[in-house]
Motif scaffolding. Structure first.
Motif, PDB file in Angstrom:
ATOM      1  N   VAL A   1     -25.751  -4.540  43.815  1.00 13.26           N
ATOM      2  CA  VAL A   1     -24.326  -4.232  43.917  1.00 13.26           C
ATOM      3  C   VAL A   1     -23.610  -4.806  42.707  1.00 13.26           C
ATOM      4  O   VAL A   1     -23.905  -5.920  42.252  1.00 13.26           O
ATOM      5  N   SER A   2     -22.662  -4.046  42.184  1.00 11.77           N
ATOM      6  CA  SER A   2     -21.784  -4.516  41.120  1.00 11.77           C
ATOM      7  C   SER A   2     -20.343  -4.386  41.586  1.00 11.77           C
ATOM      8  O   SER A   2     -19.966  -3.353  42.160  1.00 11.77           O
ATOM      9  N   THR A   3     -19.537  -5.414  41.348  1.00  9.59           N
ATOM     10  CA  THR A   3     -18.117  -5.373  41.713  1.00  9.59           C
ATOM     11  C   THR A   3     -17.227  -5.344  40.476  1.00  9.59           C
ATOM     12  O   THR A   3     -16.007  -5.458  40.576  1.00  9.59           O
ATOM     13  N   ASP A   4     -17.848  -5.187  39.297  1.00 10.48           N
ATOM     14  CA  ASP A   4     -17.081  -5.147  38.052  1.00 10.48           C
ATOM     15  C   ASP A   4     -17.404  -3.912  37.214  1.00 10.48           C
ATOM     16  O   ASP A   4     -17.430  -3.966  35.992  1.00 10.48           O
ATOM     17  N   GLY A   5     -17.670  -2.799  37.919  1.00  8.48           N
ATOM     18  CA  GLY A   5     -17.895  -1.540  37.220  1.00  8.48           C
ATOM     19  C   GLY A   5     -19.223  -1.423  36.524  1.00  8.48           C
ATOM     20  O   GLY A   5     -19.402  -0.557  35.664  1.00  8.48           O
ATOM     21  N   GLY A   6     -20.186  -2.285  36.848  1.00 11.26           N
ATOM     22  CA  GLY A   6     -21.509  -2.200  36.258  1.00 11.26           C
ATOM     23  C   GLY A   6     -21.785  -3.228  35.175  1.00 11.26           C
ATOM     24  O   GLY A   6     -22.881  -3.241  34.600  1.00 11.26           O
ATOM     25  N   ALA A   7     -20.846  -4.113  34.882  1.00  6.65           N
ATOM     26  CA  ALA A   7     -21.071  -5.150  33.868  1.00  6.65           C
ATOM     27  C   ALA A   7     -22.136  -6.141  34.329  1.00  6.65           C
ATOM     28  O   ALA A   7     -22.980  -6.582  33.544  1.00  6.65           O
TER      29      ALA A   7
ATOM     30  N   ALA B   1      -7.177  -3.006  40.352  1.00  9.51           N
ATOM     31  CA  ALA B   1      -8.153  -1.955  40.649  1.00  9.51           C
ATOM     32  C   ALA B   1      -9.552  -2.439  40.288  1.00  9.51           C
ATOM     33  O   ALA B   1      -9.760  -3.038  39.227  1.00  9.51           O
ATOM     34  N   TYR B   2     -10.494  -2.165  41.161  1.00 11.82           N
ATOM     35  CA  TYR B   2     -11.900  -2.519  40.937  1.00 11.82           C
ATOM     36  C   TYR B   2     -12.764  -1.289  41.206  1.00 11.82           C
ATOM     37  O   TYR B   2     -12.391  -0.408  41.996  1.00 11.82           O
ATOM     38  N   THR B   3     -13.942  -1.272  40.593  1.00 10.07           N
ATOM     39  CA  THR B   3     -14.921  -0.218  40.848  1.00 10.07           C
ATOM     40  C   THR B   3     -16.191  -0.852  41.378  1.00 10.07           C
ATOM     41  O   THR B   3     -16.809  -1.691  40.703  1.00 10.07           O
ATOM     42  N   LEU B   4     -16.559  -0.479  42.590  1.00 10.21           N
ATOM     43  CA  LEU B   4     -17.775  -0.978  43.225  1.00 10.21           C
ATOM     44  C   LEU B   4     -18.915  -0.005  42.970  1.00 10.21           C
ATOM     45  O   LEU B   4     -18.737   1.219  43.037  1.00 10.21           O
ATOM     46  N   LEU B   5     -20.094  -0.551  42.709  1.00 10.17           N
ATOM     47  CA  LEU B   5     -21.284   0.269  42.486  1.00 10.17           C
ATOM     48  C   LEU B   5     -22.426  -0.281  43.334  1.00 10.17           C
ATOM     49  O   LEU B   5     -22.536  -1.494  43.534  1.00 10.17           O
ATOM     50  N   ALA B   6     -23.260   0.610  43.825  1.00 13.20           N
ATOM     51  CA  ALA B   6     -24.482   0.214  44.525  1.00 13.20           C
ATOM     52  C   ALA B   6     -25.614   1.099  44.024  1.00 13.20           C
ATOM     53  O   ALA B   6     -25.452   2.321  43.923  1.00 13.20           O
TER      54      ALA B   6
ATOM     55  N   ALA C   1     -27.072   9.953  41.163  1.00 12.24           N
ATOM     56  CA  ALA C   1     -26.555   8.898  40.294  1.00 12.24           C
ATOM     57  C   ALA C   1     -25.789   7.857  41.104  1.00 12.24           C
ATOM     58  O   ALA C   1     -25.362   8.097  42.236  1.00 12.24           O
ATOM     59  N   VAL C   2     -25.626   6.681  40.508  1.00 14.90           N
ATOM     60  CA  VAL C   2     -24.802   5.628  41.112  1.00 14.90           C
ATOM     61  C   VAL C   2     -23.365   6.142  41.230  1.00 14.90           C
ATOM     62  O   VAL C   2     -22.789   6.631  40.281  1.00 14.90           O
ATOM     63  N   VAL C   3     -22.817   6.059  42.438  1.00 10.20           N
ATOM     64  CA  VAL C   3     -21.460   6.537  42.703  1.00 10.20           C
ATOM     65  C   VAL C   3     -20.468   5.412  42.427  1.00 10.20           C
ATOM     66  O   VAL C   3     -20.647   4.273  42.866  1.00 10.20           O
ATOM     67  N   ARG C   4     -19.399   5.744  41.715  1.00  7.07           N
ATOM     68  CA  ARG C   4     -18.341   4.783  41.366  1.00  7.07           C
ATOM     69  C   ARG C   4     -17.298   4.808  42.481  1.00  7.07           C
ATOM     70  O   ARG C   4     -16.576   5.790  42.642  1.00  7.07           O
ATOM     71  N   HIS C   5     -17.206   3.708  43.219  1.00  3.19           N
ATOM     72  CA  HIS C   5     -16.345   3.649  44.412  1.00  3.19           C
ATOM     73  C   HIS C   5     -15.118   2.781  44.108  1.00  3.19           C
ATOM     74  O   HIS C   5     -15.226   1.556  43.995  1.00  3.19           O
ATOM     75  N   PRO C   6     -13.925   3.380  43.988  1.00  2.26           N
ATOM     76  CA  PRO C   6     -12.739   2.598  43.653  1.00  2.26           C
ATOM     77  C   PRO C   6     -12.153   1.883  44.870  1.00  2.26           C
ATOM     78  O   PRO C   6     -12.118   2.428  45.979  1.00  2.26           O
ATOM     79  N   VAL C   7     -11.691   0.650  44.657  1.00  4.73           N
ATOM     80  CA  VAL C   7     -10.959  -0.098  45.674  1.00  4.73           C
ATOM     81  C   VAL C   7      -9.787  -0.800  45.001  1.00  4.73           C
ATOM     82  O   VAL C   7      -9.743  -0.934  43.771  1.00  4.73           O
ATOM     83  N   GLN C   8      -8.837  -1.243  45.807  1.00  8.33           N
ATOM     84  CA  GLN C   8      -7.659  -1.961  45.306  1.00  8.33           C
ATOM     85  C   GLN C   8      -7.611  -3.347  45.950  1.00  8.33           C
ATOM     86  O   GLN C   8      -7.680  -3.457  47.183  1.00  8.33           O
TER      87      GLN C   8
END
Length: 458
Positions: free
Chosen positions: A383-389, A419-424, A449-456
């Motif tokens: 899991v990434s909580t910083d857009g894949g960094a 705004a954050y982008t979660l990835l799994a 592909a890994v789906v980019r899931h936006p959250v606030q």
């Protein structure tokens, strides 16, 4: 011959991995069938080959003028027109009543998609491993038929049986045979289709599924191989063609493709395929195939024919529109004339969160989700909580099993509002990991592909 790791019993028959030999055999079958189809060396059931070729050409042309969700005349039409309303990933519009679907479709659980109903993934949070039947997605080509289980019969016929004989089985007949229970997913091949457009900027045709065209249930029934042997299966048999009892499928131009049907290689039919009559411990509901459906573990959902009424056992290769025009890969990245018919599902992950969910900043949150693969069990999820960094391992809450999913969780404390982008991303037991992008195909199948899931964070 059937594999020994699928037992005939009342216990869960779910092997922990997919054997390399089975995958290799399926790949060889796929390549052989593609050559036979292109060379005209097989029988196309119920429709002339010249018409299929015409429709195939139309599929390649029509998709250049469509966008995700509007549908083409081939990929997303029902008896009265396009089935996929224009939609974006995470659309939260209230679900309308879907004509032809029997069960209730609460707005909090479903999004209407033409003749279909997609499960909202956030509705699965806290529901346990198996998808509650009332929250299980519905994929219909036409409308759900309401059949009388007491009057229903299954006809097994064809020149792959001894002396071409015909056998009939009632529901009671099937229930008297040795039963198998197993946990397995059913997933539409177009699950995730909308992300080709929203994430990759590519035009595709078909119903604009996000990730909710999947469900896992505990299925009970009789092995298809058991029924075929009792019907008089011979060594000449090569293909098995189940056909549904729903209404004929009409394209927008009036072409009648007949009832939904799709052939299986005999090796798969004798392996782990069930004729299922129970779902999560209860008789199958109408929307999910009552009284009996085919369950083809690991394969794309179209192979698991609902409301099965007859099964042809053939001594020659069989084709239908559902493995020639539909459920193949077309486009510049794929072979001229299209790929082999699609079989095993691909690899995916999804968060159990609404799109653009609001989470309190500075507070600890438990992110949950599910991952699955048609090729093997899930070995790990990151899991990434910083857009894949950066990435970190999620905790898995289920044993990895072929044709099933695993639940997972990861803790996260958003440091500040914004705004954050979660990835799994998942890796399965074959070693395959979800890619950053999916190779394009015009009908939008197999988005993995890994789906980019936006959250606030607020």
């Amino acid at each position: 011959m059937p594999r020994s790791d699928i037992s005939i019993s009342t216990t869960d028959a779910t092997p922990t991995d997919a054997p390399t030999g089975a995958c290799a055999e399926e790949s060889a079958y796929d390549r052989r069938r593609l050559r036979q189809w292109l060379a005209g060396e097989a029988r196309a059931d119920g429709i002339e080959r010249r018409d299929l070729l015409r429709l195939l050409t139309a599929a390649g042309l029509a998709t250049t003028a469509t966008v995700a969700g509007t549908g083409s005349a081939l990929a997303a039409t029902g008896p009265t027109g396009p089935t996929g309303p224009t939609a974006r990933a995470g659309d939260t519009a209230a679900a309308a009543v879907v004509p032809g679907i029997v069960k209730p479709l609460p707005d909090a659980w479903f999004t209407a998609r033409g003749t279909n109903a997609e499960t909202r993934f956030e509705a699965l949070a806290g529901t346990g491993h198996h998808t509650p039947t009332d929250r299980f997605f519905v994929r219909n080509h036409t409308s759900t038929p309401v059949l009388d289980a007491d009057a229903w019969t299954l006809t097994v016929w064809g020149d792959g049986l001894a002396k071409g004989r015909t056998s009939e089985f009632t529901l009671d007949d099937l229930k008297r045979l040795p039963a198998t229970t197993r946990s397995a997913f059913v997933e539409c091949a177009g699950n995730g289709r909308s992300f080709f457009t929203t994430q990759q900027g590519q035009t595709v045709s078909g119903t604009a599924w996000t990730l909710g065209a999947i469900g896992v249930a505990r299925w009970r029934g009789v092995r298809l191989g058991e029924v075929l042997r009792r019907a008089g299966l011979t060594r000449d048999a090569v293909d098995v063609l189940p056909r549904g009892l729903d209404a004929d499928y009409l394209l927008a131009d009036g072409t009648n493709l007949g009832r939904v049907r799709r052939p299986l290689p005999l090796s798969k039919a004798l392996d782990d395929v069930l004729l299922a009559y129970e779902m999560n411990g209860e008789p199958l509901p109408a929307d999910h195939g009552r009284p009996v459906r085919v369950l083809v573990p690991s394969w794309i959902g179209i192979a698991s024919i609902k409301w099965v009424g007859d099964i042809e056992v053939s001594a020659q290769p069989l084709y239908s529109p559902w493995n020639t025009d539909f459920y193949r890969l077309f486009g510049t990245a794929h072979p001229e004339g299209g790929s082999a018919p699609l079989t095993r599902q691909t690899l995916k992950s999804a968060f159990e969160l609404p799109w653009n969910a609001s989470l309190e900043s500075g507070a600890e949150h438990r992110l949950t989700g599910r991952s699955w693969s048609g090729a093997g069990g899930i070995a790990r999820v990151e899991v990434s909580t910083d857009g894949g960094a950066t990435w970190r391992h999620a905790r898995l809450h289920d044993a990895p099993r072929r044709a099933d999913w695993v639940r997972w969780s990861a803790d996260w404390r958003p440091a500040a509002p914004g705004a954050y982008t979660l990835l799994a991303r998942a890796t399965d037991t074959t070693g395959r990991t979800q890619p950053q992008t999916t190779v394009h195909n015009t009908q939008g199948y197999f988005f993995d592909a890994v789906v980019r899931h936006p959250v606030q964070a607020v």
